[in-house]
Design a protein around this motif. Sequence first.
Motif, PDB file in Angstrom:
ATOM      1  N   VAL A 117      26.768   5.308  14.374  1.00  0.00           N
ATOM      2  CA  VAL A 117      28.228   5.352  14.535  1.00  0.00           C
ATOM      3  C   VAL A 117      28.653   4.646  15.811  1.00  0.00           C
ATOM      4  CG1 VAL A 117      30.220   6.852  14.864  1.00  0.00           C
ATOM      5  CG2 VAL A 117      28.478   7.465  13.197  1.00  0.00           C
ATOM      6  N   ALA A 118      28.005   4.996  16.936  1.00  0.00           N
ATOM      7  CA  ALA A 118      28.400   4.426  18.224  1.00  0.00           C
ATOM      8  C   ALA A 118      28.197   2.919  18.242  1.00  0.00           C
ATOM      9  CB  ALA A 118      27.602   5.081  19.351  1.00  0.00           C
ATOM     10  N   VAL A 133      25.892  -3.051  25.728  1.00  0.00           N
ATOM     11  CA  VAL A 133      24.601  -2.658  26.316  1.00  0.00           C
ATOM     12  C   VAL A 133      24.666  -1.221  26.833  1.00  0.00           C
ATOM     13  CG1 VAL A 133      22.999  -3.084  28.210  1.00  0.00           C
ATOM     14  CG2 VAL A 133      23.912  -5.009  26.884  1.00  0.00           C
ATOM     15  N   ALA A 134      25.756  -0.878  27.531  1.00  0.00           N
ATOM     16  CA  ALA A 134      25.864   0.458  28.127  1.00  0.00           C
ATOM     17  C   ALA A 134      25.951   1.535  27.045  1.00  0.00           C
ATOM     18  CB  ALA A 134      27.090   0.518  29.028  1.00  0.00           C
ATOM     19  N   THR A 135      26.743   1.300  25.999  1.00  0.00           N
ATOM     20  CA  THR A 135      26.929   2.333  24.965  1.00  0.00           C
ATOM     21  C   THR A 135      25.661   2.539  24.147  1.00  0.00           C
ATOM     22  OG1 THR A 135      29.280   1.752  24.797  1.00  0.00           O
ATOM     23  CG2 THR A 135      28.332   3.022  22.982  1.00  0.00           C
ATOM     24  N   LEU A 142      29.487   9.762  26.121  1.00  0.00           N
ATOM     25  CA  LEU A 142      29.755   8.464  25.491  1.00  0.00           C
ATOM     26  C   LEU A 142      31.142   7.914  25.854  1.00  0.00           C
ATOM     27  CD1 LEU A 142      28.287   9.079  21.914  1.00  0.00           C
ATOM     28  CD2 LEU A 142      27.333   7.635  23.729  1.00  0.00           C
ATOM     29  N   LEU A 143      31.982   8.808  26.386  1.00  0.00           N
ATOM     30  CA  LEU A 143      33.328   8.358  26.778  1.00  0.00           C
ATOM     31  C   LEU A 143      33.310   7.543  28.071  1.00  0.00           C
ATOM     32  CD1 LEU A 143      35.406  11.601  26.052  1.00  0.00           C
ATOM     33  CD2 LEU A 143      35.213   9.546  24.642  1.00  0.00           C
ATOM     34  N   GLY A 163      35.558   4.485  28.486  1.00  0.00           N
ATOM     35  CA  GLY A 163      36.657   4.660  29.439  1.00  0.00           C
ATOM     36  C   GLY A 163      36.699   3.550  30.474  1.00  0.00           C
ATOM     37  N   LEU A 164      35.494   3.205  31.030  1.00  0.00           N
ATOM     38  CA  LEU A 164      35.452   2.119  32.017  1.00  0.00           C
ATOM     39  C   LEU A 164      35.873   0.791  31.394  1.00  0.00           C
ATOM     40  CD1 LEU A 164      32.102   3.041  33.847  1.00  0.00           C
ATOM     41  CD2 LEU A 164      34.445   3.317  34.708  1.00  0.00           C
ATOM     42  N   TRP A 165      35.418   0.556  30.157  1.00  0.00           N
ATOM     43  CA  TRP A 165      35.809  -0.694  29.469  1.00  0.00           C
ATOM     44  C   TRP A 165      37.315  -0.722  29.225  1.00  0.00           C
ATOM     45  CZ3 TRP A 165      38.223  -1.618  24.805  1.00  0.00           C
ATOM     46  CH2 TRP A 165      38.198  -2.931  24.329  1.00  0.00           C
ATOM     47  N   THR A 166      37.879   0.442  28.835  1.00  0.00           N
ATOM     48  CA  THR A 166      39.318   0.503  28.575  1.00  0.00           C
ATOM     49  C   THR A 166      40.110   0.183  29.835  1.00  0.00           C
ATOM     50  OG1 THR A 166      38.981   2.172  26.844  1.00  0.00           O
ATOM     51  CG2 THR A 166      41.202   1.965  27.758  1.00  0.00           C
TER      52      THR A 166
END
Length: 612
Positions: free
Chosen positions: A303-304, A281-283, A184-185, A189-192
């Motif tokens: 939660v996610a 969408v990805a998460t 899930l990271l 991570g990519l978004w961050t």
Amino acid sequence: MHAFFERLFRGLDYIDVKRPPSQVAAFYRHFLQPVKGLLILTLVIAGLASLAELALFAFLGVLVDWANETPPEDFLAEYGWALAGMAVVAAVVRPLLVLVQRGLINLTIVPALTDDIRWNNYRWVVRQSLSFFQNDFAGRIAQKVMQTGPAVRESVVNVIDGVWFLVTFLLGTVGLFAAMDPWLLVPVGLWTLAYGWVVWRMVPPVRKKSADLSEATSALSGRVVDSYSNILSVKLFAHAEREEAFAHAGMTRHLDAFRVMMRAIFDMTVTLTVLNGLLLVATVGLTIHLWLAGGVSAGAIAVATGLIIRLTQMSGWILRTITALFENIGTVQNGMETIARAHSVTDRPDARDLRVTQGAIDFDHVTFHYGKEGGVIEDLSLHIRPGEKVGLVGVSGAGKSTLVSLLLRFHDLEGGRILIDGQNIAGVTQDSLRACIGMVSQDTALLHRSIADNIRYGRPEAGFEDVVAAARLARADDFVRDLRDPHGRKGYDVQVGERGVKLSGGQRQRIAIARVILKNAPILVLDEATSALDSEVEAAIQEQLSSLMEGKTVIAIAHRLSTIASLDRLVVMDQGRIVEDGRHHDLIARGGLYARLWERQSGGFLGDAVAG
């Protein structure tokens, strides 16, 4: 509660006046130093509030799993205490943390810090040299002082409410995702990284654009104030349309700068909206995939999804907050260019108070050019004896008013020195120097306060009876007592308007003379002191001025030579030099420049014009 938070920092203290730093980081440190401890406390509480919110999201996932695994009849018995604990977090702990955080920001830091910065910047700027104000719009300078405080304040709020909240929430999200499933990271991570790229590449240019907009705003304010403060000239020359064009040019520049900045903000908003959509969408898709594969529970989906929706909602206003942070930094940087300038005329570290015991004045080989190559005052020497009344004569631009400005130390000399009773004025404090000199100038500007306050400016501790006595000597008491203003104030309580516009030129001049009478300084400077008065009032005031001049050293400037012809001595200046020196009759007999000026004023000039 309000009073508790407000007492933590009051600001507006009379501390030593210091020059604000000229570097952005140092400027912020300088003004945030008084609230450093409060800022650290606010960051800690804001971080705890963020963690409390994350705890609620984490509990949501656990709650979903408990609901799936536990029969309804056993649910409260098994998890009642846990539910009560989270209720306390939701209803008490988090609201209390937010309350304290908002109290520290809204009641303690924001109001007092804003005006404390304005206060200290004002105190520094008001001590700038006369040329500092002559070379800029008063409205523009005031705008810089007024806008820098709110910009520093908003920067602090932007960091606490935006940057700090994002950092703590994002780190908490990473921790929760890592606990559920490290995969899930990946989207987070990519978004961050993409979000960081937006901040790095698209936000900093806003700082420059904001500085340009701030400068355009200040310039526009200066143009508007310039038109309004000179409204009499605008009306006299019927130039309303010309002033419209002057203001329109400033507003066009402001509009262009505003549009440039808003384009950059629009581009960032569009980019972030796309990134947020992809993250959601990805998460959600990845979480459902992991649940189907048995990698995570159904609670993890809740939660996610909740965290990502919250994060994407936050990202927009946080980006706006970060953008506002850079805008405010740009505004601060723009204001610093004016506010943080060093004083060009300063007291020496060992400066002493001037003591005038006799009133002798010596101009010793004085040279001053206003920074130009051509001379204004060139190697001028002049000795004025204690108690002597000296008139300065010459055509416009001869250097008379400049010589007086140098005596008052509005500018530092480029060569030579000026002595008062043997004391070099460069080595005494400016306040003590000007306290020993009373001056009435031709261009009399009054403060937008009451008449009594304007007269009392000569001696602030004077009582009302002394104010009235000075006004009577200046032939002002009669007209003052007849004054009324739209707010019902009468006489000495009447407000005179900006620069005294509610009074006539002659009335302003009499108030200025009353102010100097009340000051009663040992050295008196009269620069066209009676030029705005009619002949009858001038004759009456001349008698009072003669009485006022007794026992004082006097320098009088007048183009109307008849008003100074009886002085002890006349000094004739031309192109920054003394060309003649003597009594009226001696100078007439000499047939030089003074004689020619006298002839023009005593009928020859007008006679020639009529004969022509």
